[in-house]
Design an enzyme around this catalytic site. Structure first.
Site, PDB file in Angstrom:
ATOM      1  N   CYS A 411       1.336  -1.378  -0.360  1.00 51.50           N
ATOM      2  CA  CYS A 411       0.226   0.224   0.000  1.00 51.50           C
ATOM      3  C   CYS A 411       1.137   1.174  -0.112  1.00 51.50           C
ATOM      4  O   CYS A 411       0.475   1.529  -0.318  1.00 51.50           O
ATOM      5  CB  CYS A 411      -0.428  -0.251   1.719  1.00 51.50           C
ATOM      6  SG  CYS A 411      -0.598  -0.968   2.758  1.00 51.50           S
ATOM      7  N   ARG A 440       7.490 -11.025   5.884  1.00 51.44           N
ATOM      8  CA  ARG A 440       6.993 -10.129   7.493  1.00 51.44           C
ATOM      9  C   ARG A 440       7.976 -11.620   8.193  1.00 51.44           C
ATOM     10  O   ARG A 440       7.810 -12.894   7.842  1.00 51.44           O
ATOM     11  CB  ARG A 440       5.490 -10.461   7.439  1.00 51.44           C
ATOM     12  CG  ARG A 440       4.796 -10.158   6.746  1.00 51.44           C
ATOM     13  CD  ARG A 440       3.413  -9.963   6.724  1.00 51.44           C
ATOM     14  NE  ARG A 440       2.914  -8.763   5.618  1.00 51.44           N
ATOM     15  CZ  ARG A 440       1.504  -8.737   5.327  1.00 51.44           C
ATOM     16  NH1 ARG A 440       0.597  -9.948   6.240  1.00 51.44           N
ATOM     17  NH2 ARG A 440       0.408  -8.083   4.774  1.00 51.44           N
ATOM     18  N   GLN A 458       0.766 -11.502  -2.244  1.00 51.99           N
ATOM     19  CA  GLN A 458      -0.912 -11.390  -2.931  1.00 51.99           C
ATOM     20  C   GLN A 458      -0.828 -11.146  -4.039  1.00 51.99           C
ATOM     21  O   GLN A 458      -0.230 -10.451  -5.125  1.00 51.99           O
ATOM     22  CB  GLN A 458      -0.720 -10.743  -2.125  1.00 51.99           C
ATOM     23  CG  GLN A 458      -0.569 -11.001  -0.258  1.00 51.99           C
ATOM     24  CD  GLN A 458      -0.924  -9.873   0.289  1.00 51.99           C
ATOM     25  OE1 GLN A 458      -1.346  -8.305  -0.016  1.00 51.99           O
ATOM     26  NE2 GLN A 458      -1.462  -9.947   1.677  1.00 51.99           N
ATOM     27  N   ASP A 460      -2.541  -8.499  -4.876  1.00 56.11           N
ATOM     28  CA  ASP A 460      -2.981  -7.676  -3.829  1.00 56.11           C
ATOM     29  C   ASP A 460      -3.713  -6.344  -4.872  1.00 56.11           C
ATOM     30  O   ASP A 460      -2.563  -5.837  -6.597  1.00 56.11           O
ATOM     31  CB  ASP A 460      -1.257  -6.931  -3.354  1.00 56.11           C
ATOM     32  CG  ASP A 460      -1.737  -5.873  -1.994  1.00 56.11           C
ATOM     33  OD1 ASP A 460      -3.146  -5.851  -1.750  1.00 56.11           O
ATOM     34  OD2 ASP A 460      -0.547  -5.357  -1.861  1.00 56.11           O
ATOM     35  N   HIS A 462      -5.382  -1.651  -4.516  1.00 52.66           N
ATOM     36  CA  HIS A 462      -5.538  -0.924  -4.443  1.00 52.66           C
ATOM     37  C   HIS A 462      -6.681   0.376  -5.171  1.00 52.66           C
ATOM     38  O   HIS A 462      -5.467   0.270  -6.423  1.00 52.66           O
ATOM     39  CB  HIS A 462      -4.242   0.188  -3.836  1.00 52.66           C
ATOM     40  CG  HIS A 462      -3.519  -0.878  -2.462  1.00 52.66           C
ATOM     41  ND1 HIS A 462      -2.629  -1.906  -2.832  1.00 52.66           N
ATOM     42  CD2 HIS A 462      -4.134  -0.723  -0.928  1.00 52.66           C
ATOM     43  CE1 HIS A 462      -1.904  -1.534  -1.731  1.00 52.66           C
ATOM     44  NE2 HIS A 462      -3.069  -1.273  -0.796  1.00 52.66           N
ATOM     45  N   LYS A 546     -12.538  -2.593   7.825  1.00 49.58           N
ATOM     46  CA  LYS A 546     -12.552  -3.735   6.793  1.00 49.58           C
ATOM     47  C   LYS A 546     -13.880  -4.522   6.715  1.00 49.58           C
ATOM     48  O   LYS A 546     -14.311  -5.192   7.637  1.00 49.58           O
ATOM     49  CB  LYS A 546     -11.578  -3.988   7.391  1.00 49.58           C
ATOM     50  CG  LYS A 546     -10.990  -4.416   8.232  1.00 49.58           C
ATOM     51  CD  LYS A 546      -9.140  -5.786   8.113  1.00 49.58           C
ATOM     52  CE  LYS A 546      -8.979  -6.236   9.819  1.00 49.58           C
ATOM     53  NZ  LYS A 546      -7.762  -7.028  10.014  1.00 49.58           N
ATOM     54  N   HIS A 633      -7.930  -1.173   0.097  1.00 52.57           N
ATOM     55  CA  HIS A 633      -7.059  -2.086   0.072  1.00 52.57           C
ATOM     56  C   HIS A 633      -7.909  -3.086  -0.669  1.00 52.57           C
ATOM     57  O   HIS A 633      -9.087  -3.781   0.543  1.00 52.57           O
ATOM     58  CB  HIS A 633      -6.504  -2.971   1.163  1.00 52.57           C
ATOM     59  CG  HIS A 633      -5.739  -1.089   1.922  1.00 52.57           C
ATOM     60  ND1 HIS A 633      -4.106  -1.066   2.333  1.00 52.57           N
ATOM     61  CD2 HIS A 633      -6.242   0.383   2.560  1.00 52.57           C
ATOM     62  CE1 HIS A 633      -4.196   0.025   2.714  1.00 52.57           C
ATOM     63  NE2 HIS A 633      -5.362   0.682   2.700  1.00 52.57           N
TER      64      HIS A 633
END
Length: 781
Positions: A411, A440, A458, A460, A462, A546, A633
């Site tokens: 992000c 991570r 991911q 992922d 945005h 979320k 997100h």
């Protein structure tokens, strides 16, 4: 169960001093050369550890004072509203949820685990209500009821451990599949598997004693006194409880434990209990702290549910993705890179097929794929707020005398990408997708196959949009989910997680964001094929509310995968803005004023007197005619590693054709037909099918069996008839009626049908079995 029963029987006999079982055990141990078993001595310590009686004396005195104070409070009429709208009357500090349950039926009271007040606060059944409220009675089938039941079971396990070992207990929380308790045994001793049966025997005694759970509020000073013998509890009390405040402990039998509660009314509710495993752990999960012992257990309100759970565990063990990964050569791990999967060729076929599907959806839904660096200076993470909230979970590196962090999420990088040039409202919504590698710093003890890793990718993305576009974007994400999960035979549950205690931004902004998501969720729930949702208060991200999406597999297990997070904070942190297209309003009074002189630059210094690093982005007010975007997100699969593990267990290694790493095995009935088998293989490979040829000298039956065990979706058998007529004899893995086919299919027809099966990502048999009558009708046609 027979082994457990026998172990319990032997333990009970040993405790009474019967020597026969002991002699047998001693002979067995002597033969094997093992050390004496831990349960060869007394079942529990006698006398008990000194701290137990001292703890009880302090509790009894304070509990008596608390009960006297509660008795002095005025009793007022209160109204208790049930879920069906009926209203019960009661008295404050007198009427309990248990009274209400018993008033309806005794069976309801026996089923009820815990009460819930006003839709949020969990409440002990035997604790008097304090004011008018809405009351729900939750049983074991409810998620929160199950967690309370397992939390109470953890306390019973803690009591058994104290009675057997005289240990210092640490924490004992409920988890997804039961509960555990961590403890430090005297002189650093370790729990042995031979301790399980004795502990279960003590638990059985505790359950029969029907020990009530008693709640007591205590000051921090009294808590430190009560747990003076236990350095771990001392640490938790000093770290988590502010000076001058109070918190609660719960007592059952001789156990008194620091705990928020609530709990079941008494220990007799735990009718079925089993220890599942034990392991070592670190205090607070930190490898620099003391090594502790952790015992895992599971419990149920009756023995039937325990038996069903054990059967479920047997089925889950067969589907373990780590076992499937090894059997099918999909991935493995090297010690030199813990938590980072080594993807083998067959595993990459699955990975690539999943990415291909997601990229197709991105093309349809207007996403643009981007790529961002793996490592950023920590000034980026300071700007986003992640360094303050997430540093312990990041890999921080020293490079050129500065600190850098491997990115744990995309992000902040996408925020920087948005702001690298001026943006117009005409560009919104801007949907940026990134398959970049993330890292991570998961604790080594938490790593588990593909479900918990340190290096992952991911799906992922945005979405930067106007506030009035949020509902439409969330609706499209719901449609994406329904299509994605439905294709895979997965169902899902939705939860709205709201503002946590520690958050960034203004409450008004949070309220507006939460209201928008609630409205979108309500509309989706009311739509055709929609899914209802639950409130999950206080569990939002620090930057915004979320929607958490839990996927349910074929065993009805819940997996956290997708997420939709509404973020009003990162656009502020990075001073993101877009031109609205409206002419900026000029302030005439200010226009005539002379421009102010530039202010001298202030050099900020840290506590050591060194000059502070300048922020990556200087926060500034919105430019005239501009507005802040909202940042959404989102992910569908989430971690592709984790999602692959879920699918491996969901399908039990029987991958659907479009995902399968082994789609077709071509088997010649004899070596004279090997050339035709290879020709068929080449034609299939041109269609980008994953195909192999069995050229071994095994019998035909063994070749077919080997292909079936390897989970090939289709077996193409070729012999003289097939070679002369350019056909193939097809066996389909998931349809037993095709396992002995004798009706060859034209090769071009077979390729065409498989092409359609792969393109549609279907889960059907394109070569259905025909009866003789159907076959004749088809030929006549």
């Amino acid at each position: 169960m027979e082994k457990v029963t026998e172990a319990l029987k032997n333990t009970a006999i040993a405790a009474t001093g019967d020597k026969k079982p002991k002699e047998k055990k001693e002979k067995k141990e002597k033969k094997g050369g093992a050390a004496p078993a831990a349960d060869s001595g007394p079942l529990e310590l006698n006398p008990p550890a000194d701290f137990i009686q001292e703890r009880i004396e302090l509790f009894d005195r304070l509990y008596k004072e608390q009960q006297e104070e509660l008795a002095s409070r005025p009793r007022e009429d209160i109204l208790i509203t049930m879920p069906d709208g009926t209203v019960k009357t009661g008295k404050s500090y007198e009427t309990t949820p248990a009274d209400i349950a018993k008033g309806i039926s005794n069976s309801l009271y026996k089923r009820t685990v815990v009460a819930r007040i006003d839709g949020e606060t969990l409440w002990d059944l035997e604790r008097p209500l304090e004011k008018s409220c809405k009351l729900e009675l939750l049983d074991f089938s409810h998620e929160q009821g199950k967690y309370v039941f397992w939390h109470s079971s953890a306390h019973i396990l803690g009591e058994a451990c104290e009675r057997r070992f005289g240990c210092s207990l640490c924490i004992g929380p409920p988890v997804d599949n039961g509960f555990y308790y961590e403890m430090a045994l005297p002189e650093g001793a370790a729990v042995q598997s031979s301790d399980w049966a004795p502990l279960e025997a003590i638990v059985s005694k505790v359950v029969k004693e029907k020990q009530p759970f008693q709640r007591l509020e205590m000051s921090k000073e009294d808590l430190l006194k009560m747990f003076s013998y236990n350095k771990y509890k001392q640490h938790i009390i000093n770290d988590k409880i502010e000076d001058g405040t109070r918190t609660t402990v719960y007592r059952n039998g001789p156990l008194i434990d620091l705990c928020r509660g609530p709990h079941v009314p008494d220990t007799s509710r735990i009718e079925a209990f089993a220890i599942m495993k034990n392991s070592s752990s670190y205090f607070l999960g930190d490898a620099n702290n003391d090594s502790l012992q952790r015992i895992y257990g599971v419990s149920f309100p009756d023995k039937k549910q325990m038996a069903a759970h054990k059967k479920f565990l047997e089925e889950a063990a067969k589907r373990d993705h780590r076992l499937i990964g090894k059997q099918q050569e999909l991935f493995y791990f090297e010690e030199c890179s813990p938590g980072s999967a080594m993807w083998l060729p067959h595993g990459m076929r699955i990975n690539n097929a999943m990415m291909e599907y997601i990229k197709e959806e991105y093309w349809k839904r207007g996403y643009d794929e981007v790529m961002t660096p793996n490592m950023f200076n920590t000034t980026l993470w300071e700007q986003s707020g992640h360094l303050a909230h997430y540093k312990d979970d990041m890999f921080i590196l020293d490079v050129d005398k500065e600190q850098f962090g491997l990115k744990p999420m995309n992000c902040p990088a996408h925020a920087m990408m948005f702001r690298h040039r001026e943006r117009s409202h005409k560009e919104l919504p801007l949907r940026l997708a990134d398959f970049g590698v993330l890292h991570r710093n998961e604790a080594s003890g938490a790593l588990s196959g593909l479900t918990r890793v340190r290096r992952f990718q991911q799906d992922d993305a945005h979405i930067f949009c106007r506030e009035d576009q949020i509902k439409a974007e969330v609706a499209d994400l719901f449609d994406f989910m329904r299509s994605f999960y439905g294709m895979l035979g997965l169902t899902f549950k939705l939860k709205l997680s709201t503002r946590p205690d520690k958050y960034m931004g203004e409450i008004e902004t949070w309220n507006r964001a939460e209201a928008t998501l609630k409205e979108a969720l309500d509309e989706f729930a009311a739509s055709s094929g929609g899914v209802s949702w639950e409130l999950n208060p206080g569990d939002g991200a620090f930057y915004g509310p979320k929607i958490d999406i839990a996927v349910l597999d074929c065993l009805n297990r819940s997996w956290q995968c997708a997420t939709i997070q509404l973020d009003f904070q990162q656009p502020v942190n990075f001073s993101l803005e877009y031109q609205t297209g409206e002419a900026p309003v000029k302030d005439q009074t200010r226009a005539e004023e002379p421009a102010p002189a530039p202010e001298p630059e202030v050099v900020e210094k840290d506590k050591d007197g060194k000059e502070k690093k300048k922020p990556l982005v200087i926060k500034k007010a919105l430019a005239p005619g501009c507005a802040r975007p909202v940042m959404i997100h989102r992910a569908m699969a989430g971690s592709l590693e984790r999602f692959t593990a879920i699918l491996a267990e969901h399908f039990a290694g029987k991958w659907p054709f479009w995902l399968s790493p082994r789609q077709i095995m071509v088997i010649p009935v004899g070596m004279g037909f090997l050339d035709y088998a290879k020709e068929v293989s080449l034609l299939l490979k041109k269609e980008r099918f994953h195909v192999d040829v069995d050229s071994s000298g095994n019998t035909l039956q063994k070749k077919i069996r080997s292909a079936q065990l390897a989970q090939y979706n289709f077996v193409f058998v070729v012999g003289d008839d097939e070679m002369r007529n350019r056909k193939v004899n097809i066996r389909y893995r998931d349809d037993t009626s095709t396992q002995a086919r004798d009706v060859p299919v034209d090769l071009t027809v077979a390729i065409e049908k498989l092409r359609e099966l792969k393109t549609s990502r279907g889960m059907y048999n394109p070569f259905p079995h025909h009866t003789d009558g159907e076959k004749a009708a088809e030929e006549k046609k």
